[in-house]
Design a protein around this motif. Sequence first.
Motif, mmCIF file in Angstrom:
data_model
loop_
_atom_site.group_PDB
_atom_site.id
_atom_site.type_symbol
_atom_site.label_atom_id
_atom_site.label_comp_id
_atom_site.label_asym_id
_atom_site.label_seq_id
_atom_site.Cartn_x
_atom_site.Cartn_y
_atom_site.Cartn_z
ATOM 1 N N ASP A 1 -31.269 -12.148 60.451
ATOM 2 C CA ASP A 1 -32.529 -12.897 60.490
ATOM 3 C C ASP A 1 -32.702 -13.836 59.290
ATOM 4 O O ASP A 1 -32.242 -14.960 59.320
ATOM 5 C CB ASP A 1 -33.722 -11.938 60.642
ATOM 6 C CG ASP A 1 -33.586 -10.691 59.770
ATOM 7 O OD1 ASP A 1 -32.818 -10.726 58.806
ATOM 8 O OD2 ASP A 1 -34.276 -9.701 60.063
ATOM 9 N N ILE A 2 -33.358 -13.340 58.247
ATOM 10 C CA ILE A 2 -33.660 -14.215 57.117
ATOM 11 C C ILE A 2 -32.700 -13.921 55.963
ATOM 12 O O ILE A 2 -32.499 -12.768 55.590
ATOM 13 C CB ILE A 2 -35.118 -13.984 56.644
ATOM 14 C CG1 ILE A 2 -36.102 -14.290 57.775
ATOM 15 C CG2 ILE A 2 -35.428 -14.818 55.410
ATOM 16 C CD1 ILE A 2 -36.173 -15.740 58.172
ATOM 17 N N CYS A 3 -32.120 -14.984 55.411
ATOM 18 C CA CYS A 3 -31.279 -14.810 54.223
ATOM 19 C C CYS A 3 -32.101 -15.177 52.997
ATOM 20 O O CYS A 3 -33.232 -15.618 53.097
ATOM 21 C CB CYS A 3 -30.032 -15.678 54.313
ATOM 22 S SG CYS A 3 -30.360 -17.450 54.246
ATOM 23 N N MET A 4 -31.521 -15.001 51.866
ATOM 24 C CA MET A 4 -32.192 -15.417 50.631
ATOM 25 C C MET A 4 -31.729 -16.836 50.260
ATOM 26 O O MET A 4 -31.698 -17.695 51.094
ATOM 27 C CB MET A 4 -31.945 -14.389 49.521
ATOM 28 C CG MET A 4 -32.743 -13.110 49.746
ATOM 29 S SD MET A 4 -34.503 -13.326 49.316
ATOM 30 C CE MET A 4 -35.267 -13.224 50.906
ATOM 31 N N HIS A 5 -31.302 -17.061 49.028
ATOM 32 C CA HIS A 5 -30.998 -18.418 48.560
ATOM 33 C C HIS A 5 -29.619 -18.893 48.994
ATOM 34 O O HIS A 5 -29.252 -20.030 48.747
ATOM 35 C CB HIS A 5 -31.078 -18.460 47.046
ATOM 36 C CG HIS A 5 -30.018 -17.623 46.420
ATOM 37 N ND1 HIS A 5 -29.827 -16.305 46.759
ATOM 38 C CD2 HIS A 5 -29.049 -17.917 45.520
ATOM 39 C CE1 HIS A 5 -28.807 -15.821 46.081
ATOM 40 N NE2 HIS A 5 -28.311 -16.771 45.326
ATOM 41 N N VAL B 1 -36.613 -22.467 61.087
ATOM 42 C CA VAL B 1 -36.232 -21.115 60.645
ATOM 43 C C VAL B 1 -36.977 -20.055 61.456
ATOM 44 O O VAL B 1 -36.466 -18.955 61.692
ATOM 45 C CB VAL B 1 -36.512 -20.950 59.127
ATOM 46 C CG1 VAL B 1 -36.253 -19.527 58.664
ATOM 47 C CG2 VAL B 1 -35.662 -21.941 58.334
ATOM 48 N N GLY B 2 -38.194 -20.411 61.879
ATOM 49 C CA GLY B 2 -38.972 -19.474 62.689
ATOM 50 C C GLY B 2 -39.908 -18.592 61.880
ATOM 51 O O GLY B 2 -40.181 -17.465 62.272
ATOM 52 N N VAL B 3 -40.364 -19.080 60.749
ATOM 53 C CA VAL B 3 -41.395 -18.352 60.001
ATOM 54 C C VAL B 3 -42.577 -19.288 59.770
ATOM 55 O O VAL B 3 -42.456 -20.504 59.885
ATOM 56 C CB VAL B 3 -40.884 -17.813 58.635
ATOM 57 C CG1 VAL B 3 -39.805 -16.764 58.836
ATOM 58 C CG2 VAL B 3 -40.390 -18.938 57.739
#
Lengths: 477, 437
Positions: A368-372, B19-21
């Motif tokens: 899903d979401i990564c960092m930098h 990104v979907g946020v």
Amino acid sequence: MKTIFEKSVPGKCAISLAPCDVPAYDLDASLLRETPLNLPEVSEVEVVRHYTALSKRAYGVDDGFYPLGSCTMKYNPKLNEEVAALPGFTGIHPLQCECTVQGALKAMHTLSRKLAAITGMDEVTLQPAAGAHGEYTALQLIRAYHLDRGDTGRDKIIVPDSAHGTNPASAAMNGYTVVNIPSAADGCVDLDALRSAVGPDTAALMLTNPNTVGIFDKNIAKIAQIVHDAGGLLYYDGANLNAIMGTIRPGDMGYDVVHLNLHKTFSTPHGGGGPGSGPVGCKAALAKYLPGPVVTEKDGKYHLTSVGGKSIGCVKTFYGNFLVMLRALAYIEVLGKEGIKLASQLAVLNANYMMARLKDKFPTYSSDICMHEFVVSCDKIKEEIGVTALDFAKAMIDRGMHPPTIYFPLIVHEALMFEPTETESKETLDWACDTVLDLVAEAYKDPAAFKQHPRKMPIGRPDEVTAARKPVLIYKA
Amino acid sequence: MSTYTPHTSAEIQAMLDVVGVKSLEQLYQGLESLFVKDMDLPAGKSQQEVARYFENLAAENKVFGSIFLGAGAYQHYIPPVVKSLLSREEFVTAYTPYQAEMSQGILQGIFEFQTMIAELTGMQVSNASLYDGSTALADGILMLGERKKNKVLVSEGIHPRSLEVVKTYLVPQGIQIEKIALDENGRTSLADLKAKLTPDVFAVAVAQPNFFGVIEDAAAIGEAVKAAGAGYIMQVEPFSCAMLKTPFACGADIAVGEGQPLGMPLSFGGPYLGFVGAREKLVRKLTGRIVGKTSDANGNDAYVLTLQAREQHIRREKAASSICSNQALCALTATIYMATAGKTGMKEVASQCVSKAHYLAAEMVKIPGFRLKYSAEFFNEFVTVTDTPADEIIRKCAEKNILAGLKLSGHEILWCATEVNTKADMDQLLAVLKEVK
């Protein structure tokens, strides 16, 4: 291109010194150099043209996109260069009386307090010259801490297999035995592996969070507890701090000691491989072991104060890479509390945006979401058409962008590790993503030709095997 | 707010959508319990304000009109071409040259640096730089390590801060450090050295010139060390190498040093430059980055980072050291400086250092109450013993805008002169000294 030695003509000289205005003194002939000194003999304009030509065969952040993962190649503000060049800073001697360098000491003190605030640590030394030097210093603190408590059996440092290579190397330089533990596929710590690795011989766990795959390890509180319960300390590799500044602090996550890279997170230039600066922050319990001297403040006056008998000693001749510290301080002063936070948020946004645009073509290691930063693999492409991460890197060079980090972290096959940083615009990211996607198409069209990149550089792919097998390290006429 | 991030609000929104946020904060969802409660930092400022802040800080420092303090940091003339070329952004803003094809300029610059250091020290191989002269000494001693020996002898003529760094580096390795005394002339005592050269000694470290400015009989030391089967490392001042017998000729296995004099300003102690030259047999024990020359498929000369099997990113805990970033831009500074000064300029600077230091010393001892501590020959530094307390001398000099030498003890000062110090400056210093005597 010819070396400067090949441009040498006897009798030329580019330096213009005042004539010696005292009687010449000759040392006894027995002391003198007998071998000739074969340094270049060139005129001023030739020096200028030679090194200007070399500069055109290099590529910096000012030239374009530089998403080198783990290296945080953000824009290096020009203001930083201007302040670091002020004669009031460059013209002062490190051993002149502290009453004559109050501005310098104030700058160092201010920077160390700000870095303490950003990391959630109590004390900070600015002495280490680079990130790995900071790691080395931090491990010395850890060693001193345990020994000072009479805890002499702690001779092991635990390092996840996803860690930067400097971590185990710095541990070994301190005489520690390194215990490598396997990571989960997303680079996060395998808690069971950690539990079975810790014990009365554990000095510390070295861990970067977010990790080298670009994932924030949500188990950090549990990790800290496991290490602390075993009597070990938790060490933060600050290479990835650019993901979390202003939002999350290592000190609040349970870390005891942290090193920073001012040349990554705090915008000072890398100089083609240094000078950097690798401050170390620690909790109060470790402060008495810091290298000395440290800058202290009393009644508005600043002092170079020795740390005392428990200090690990010093790790550099003087106080650290002072001009690099000034640049970092200028950066923090401009950004301030909100700007620091926003910088990290945008670094994370940029990485996620790029990942979202590339993930259809490359498997990624964060769902899903990564960092930098984020890591993608060319494994599938390699299987299908034989094109590797290295081939992609070389092809990107021909398109005018610096490649991402390749083949790191070691736990991902054919890894490309992108760290766009916050100073890249949406337009640049769109261009870079379009370019990479176009290169995928190019690779599938003609894999053999794809392996011939780069074609537009002064050289093609160098023969690295011969370089290592028959090293030629100096020019010989 | 900073101008360093280029996003408009509309762009941020568009990117968040992809990104979907919903917000920047949501990029950290699930981590709320870790969010910082209060970070003690002030608000950001404009570049204009920050520039003024630093101008004010710089004004709180005193840059002396003339400087006679060395002791590890030296004032030399820096030709304008050095500063000008060093401002090329391609050099300044590049990373370590991992991608050789787009970094040939930086790699070739380092190759030239390695060649110049080898030439200066007489050695056969060199590297891309180390952190500074002290860490270079520590690294060099470790390079000479042998499994069954655990003692190193270090001359008392080594810079005290270098000795501190060496201690910090060697103690965790279980290595013992023993000091070799100086004789009454200020040179490392050969008698003391020979007495301490026991079979457990793997290395001997000496500075040339030493911390007190004295020129060591480095060749005689080399013979003694070699006879005992130990390794020999010299910490050298770069200009002295242009004039004095080379470390290689003195029998040293490794020469290290502080490269700051080669074009780097004093800068309150850094960034400076560690350099190392070594005999060929030690090439695979060198720490740090090394550049080698090779070719591409078309036969073009090509430069690459090489012998990487020594390094941390390949060998991890088995690496020769953990060095990653070193002092590359400082190495380039030294390279451009040495190209500018060249063969004759390097010798001329060395010769002026010697002549000026000797003029100053000769004139000082004419002042009643001043004498030289050591009788041995010196390079660009020397120690005086005075009837007047050192503090008073230093204070009186400061009042006249002169930075005096380093106080070594109550009545001893270590002075330095280089090509920058004019006769007029020195005569002014001497006039002050005559007053305080």
